[in-house]
Design a protein around this motif. Structure first.
Motif, PDB file in Angstrom:
ATOM      1  N   LEU A   1       0.864  -1.168   0.000  1.00 37.24           N
ATOM      2  CA  LEU A   1       0.000   0.000   0.000  1.00 37.24           C
ATOM      3  C   LEU A   1       0.904   1.222   0.000  1.00 37.24           C
ATOM      4  O   LEU A   1       1.940   1.232   0.669  1.00 37.24           O
ATOM      5  CB  LEU A   1      -0.887   0.037   1.251  1.00 37.24           C
ATOM      6  CG  LEU A   1      -2.042  -0.959   1.350  1.00 37.24           C
ATOM      7  CD1 LEU A   1      -2.723  -0.807   2.715  1.00 37.24           C
ATOM      8  CD2 LEU A   1      -3.051  -0.746   0.231  1.00 37.24           C
TER       9      LEU A   1
ATOM     10  N   THR B   1      -1.653   5.752   2.110  1.00 32.50           N
ATOM     11  CA  THR B   1      -2.891   4.976   2.106  1.00 32.50           C
ATOM     12  C   THR B   1      -2.945   4.071   3.326  1.00 32.50           C
ATOM     13  O   THR B   1      -1.969   3.401   3.655  1.00 32.50           O
ATOM     14  CB  THR B   1      -2.977   4.112   0.832  1.00 32.50           C
ATOM     15  OG1 THR B   1      -2.857   4.948  -0.316  1.00 32.50           O
ATOM     16  CG2 THR B   1      -4.298   3.359   0.766  1.00 32.50           C
TER      17      THR B   1
ATOM     18  N   GLY C   1      -5.011   0.920   5.653  1.00 32.82           N
ATOM     19  CA  GLY C   1      -5.917  -0.204   5.437  1.00 32.82           C
ATOM     20  C   GLY C   1      -5.294  -1.579   5.418  1.00 32.82           C
ATOM     21  O   GLY C   1      -4.176  -1.792   5.898  1.00 32.82           O
TER      22      GLY C   1
ATOM     23  N   LYS D   1     -10.122  -6.588  -3.978  1.00 30.70           N
ATOM     24  CA  LYS D   1      -9.783  -5.490  -3.083  1.00 30.70           C
ATOM     25  C   LYS D   1     -10.842  -4.399  -3.173  1.00 30.70           C
ATOM     26  O   LYS D   1     -11.316  -4.074  -4.260  1.00 30.70           O
ATOM     27  CB  LYS D   1      -8.425  -4.888  -3.461  1.00 30.70           C
ATOM     28  CG  LYS D   1      -7.257  -5.852  -3.383  1.00 30.70           C
ATOM     29  CD  LYS D   1      -5.982  -5.150  -3.821  1.00 30.70           C
ATOM     30  CE  LYS D   1      -4.786  -6.075  -3.807  1.00 30.70           C
ATOM     31  NZ  LYS D   1      -3.551  -5.399  -4.256  1.00 30.70           N
TER      32      LYS D   1
ATOM     33  N   TYR E   1     -11.669  -0.399  -1.777  1.00 27.43           N
ATOM     34  CA  TYR E   1     -11.146   0.824  -1.169  1.00 27.43           C
ATOM     35  C   TYR E   1     -12.288   1.821  -1.006  1.00 27.43           C
ATOM     36  O   TYR E   1     -13.316   1.728  -1.677  1.00 27.43           O
ATOM     37  CB  TYR E   1     -10.082   1.476  -2.060  1.00 27.43           C
ATOM     38  CG  TYR E   1      -8.802   0.700  -2.229  1.00 27.43           C
ATOM     39  CD1 TYR E   1      -7.637   1.095  -1.583  1.00 27.43           C
ATOM     40  CD2 TYR E   1      -8.744  -0.417  -3.058  1.00 27.43           C
ATOM     41  CE1 TYR E   1      -6.440   0.405  -1.757  1.00 27.43           C
ATOM     42  CE2 TYR E   1      -7.561  -1.122  -3.234  1.00 27.43           C
ATOM     43  CZ  TYR E   1      -6.414  -0.701  -2.582  1.00 27.43           C
ATOM     44  OH  TYR E   1      -5.250  -1.399  -2.756  1.00 27.43           O
ATOM     45  N   HIS E   2     -12.075   2.788  -0.138  1.00 32.30           N
ATOM     46  CA  HIS E   2     -12.964   3.937  -0.029  1.00 32.30           C
ATOM     47  C   HIS E   2     -12.124   5.206  -0.135  1.00 32.30           C
ATOM     48  O   HIS E   2     -10.962   5.226   0.297  1.00 32.30           O
ATOM     49  CB  HIS E   2     -13.741   3.941   1.285  1.00 32.30           C
ATOM     50  CG  HIS E   2     -14.873   2.966   1.330  1.00 32.30           C
ATOM     51  ND1 HIS E   2     -14.680   1.612   1.506  1.00 32.30           N
ATOM     52  CD2 HIS E   2     -16.218   3.145   1.194  1.00 32.30           C
ATOM     53  CE1 HIS E   2     -15.855   0.994   1.487  1.00 32.30           C
ATOM     54  NE2 HIS E   2     -16.805   1.903   1.312  1.00 32.30           N
TER      55      HIS E   2
ATOM     56  N   LEU F   1      -7.787   7.949   1.323  1.00 30.28           N
ATOM     57  CA  LEU F   1      -7.888   6.693   0.591  1.00 30.28           C
ATOM     58  C   LEU F   1      -7.542   5.568   1.552  1.00 30.28           C
ATOM     59  O   LEU F   1      -6.495   5.602   2.208  1.00 30.28           O
ATOM     60  CB  LEU F   1      -6.933   6.676  -0.608  1.00 30.28           C
ATOM     61  CG  LEU F   1      -6.864   5.378  -1.413  1.00 30.28           C
ATOM     62  CD1 LEU F   1      -8.195   5.075  -2.098  1.00 30.28           C
ATOM     63  CD2 LEU F   1      -5.742   5.458  -2.456  1.00 30.28           C
TER      64      LEU F   1
ATOM     65  N   ALA G   1      -7.795   1.122   2.140  1.00 28.48           N
ATOM     66  CA  ALA G   1      -8.109  -0.242   1.693  1.00 28.48           C
ATOM     67  C   ALA G   1      -8.980  -0.886   2.763  1.00 28.48           C
ATOM     68  O   ALA G   1      -8.492  -1.250   3.834  1.00 28.48           O
ATOM     69  CB  ALA G   1      -6.823  -1.033   1.491  1.00 28.48           C
ATOM     70  N   THR G   2     -10.260  -1.034   2.465  1.00 27.53           N
ATOM     71  CA  THR G   2     -11.226  -1.404   3.494  1.00 27.53           C
ATOM     72  C   THR G   2     -11.752  -2.832   3.388  1.00 27.53           C
ATOM     73  O   THR G   2     -12.409  -3.316   4.300  1.00 27.53           O
ATOM     74  CB  THR G   2     -12.423  -0.446   3.440  1.00 27.53           C
ATOM     75  OG1 THR G   2     -12.923  -0.410   2.081  1.00 27.53           O
ATOM     76  CG2 THR G   2     -12.011   0.953   3.851  1.00 27.53           C
TER      77      THR G   2
END
Length: 236
Positions: free
Chosen positions: A55, A59, A61, A86, A88-89, A204, A206-207
């Motif tokens: 990542l 970023t 997550g 994957k 993301y939000h 940003l 990674a959820t």
């Protein structure tokens, strides 16, 4: 000693929630950094760990580490075959369409130090991102000269490919840059979030991660909540 948040762990792999601003491992482009997710997790678990993917530093997550080289190889093969899903939000400038797909090839971004020996003439690589708008807000602040108000969207992003800075570059390409992006974003909106919301990070994260367990074959589906900073603009 700082502890990383472990979202999932068994005898074969560990998944952490990497904080924004933390490097995955040592890098020549950030020689002044003193903390790295790989080293911190190794110390936390008391064993060697192997990063499966990366990542960007800003970023936050979900980030997978294998606990053996064989498991790392298997998970890397899943990634290469696009078998890892994957999610993301991001918070972006403007009102984004309800949903869409960005199919826009990207030329590899090279760093002067880390990629000094890389081929600068490589062709553009296919890059595909799906997006969905989750929330929109119009705030009564004049951030740009053209408008008396400013608009933002909360979006869910699902990349099909994994090009360097793909999500940041794709959202900038459709003129909805991610807030806090100092390379591809809009400095006026970045400054507004710093001053108005005391937000000093890239919005940003990674959820979500879905993949097949490399040993059991079981489907692993992981989700983490959005950081608080992502909700601030939408609390009206």
């Amino acid at each position: 000693m700082k502890q990383l948040e472990l979202v999932y762990q068994d005898e074969h792999l560990a998944v952490i929630n990497k904080p924004s601003g933390l490097l995955v491992h040592r890098s020549r482009i950030a020689s002044g950094a003193r903390e790295f997710a790989m080293q911190m997790l190794r110390n936390q678990l008391g064993r060697h760990v192997y990063p499966v993917h990366r990542l960007d530093r800003p970023t936050s997550g979900l980030l997978i580490f294998a606990l053996s080289s064989d498991i790392a190889r298997t998970l890397t093969e899943q990634l290469t075959a696009r078998e890892v899903r994957k999610t993301y939000h991001a918070v972006v400038r403007g009102y984004v369409a309800e949903s869409g797909t960005i199919d826009y090839a990207l030329k590899e971004e090279l760093d002067k130090l880390a990629d000094a020996d890389a081929d600068t003439d490589k062709e553009k690589q296919p890059a595909v991102t799906h997006y969905k708008c989750l929330k929109q807000v119009e705030l009564p602040y004049k951030v740009s000269k053209k408008h008396d108000t400013t608009r933002y969207s909360l979006v869910q992003l699902q990349p099909e490919t994994g090009r360097k800075h793909q999500l940041r570059r794709h959202m900038a390409h459709i003129r909805h840059p991610i807030v806090g992006d100092t390379n591809h974003g809009d400095g006026r909106h970045n400054n507004f979030f710093r001053e108005h919301f005391n937000c000093h990070r890239l919005l940003l994260a990674a959820t979500g991660l879905s993949f097949k367990h490399p040993v059991s074959g079981e489907s692993i589906n992981l989700e983490i909540p959005l950081p608080d900073e992502f909700h601030q603009p939408f609390l009206k």
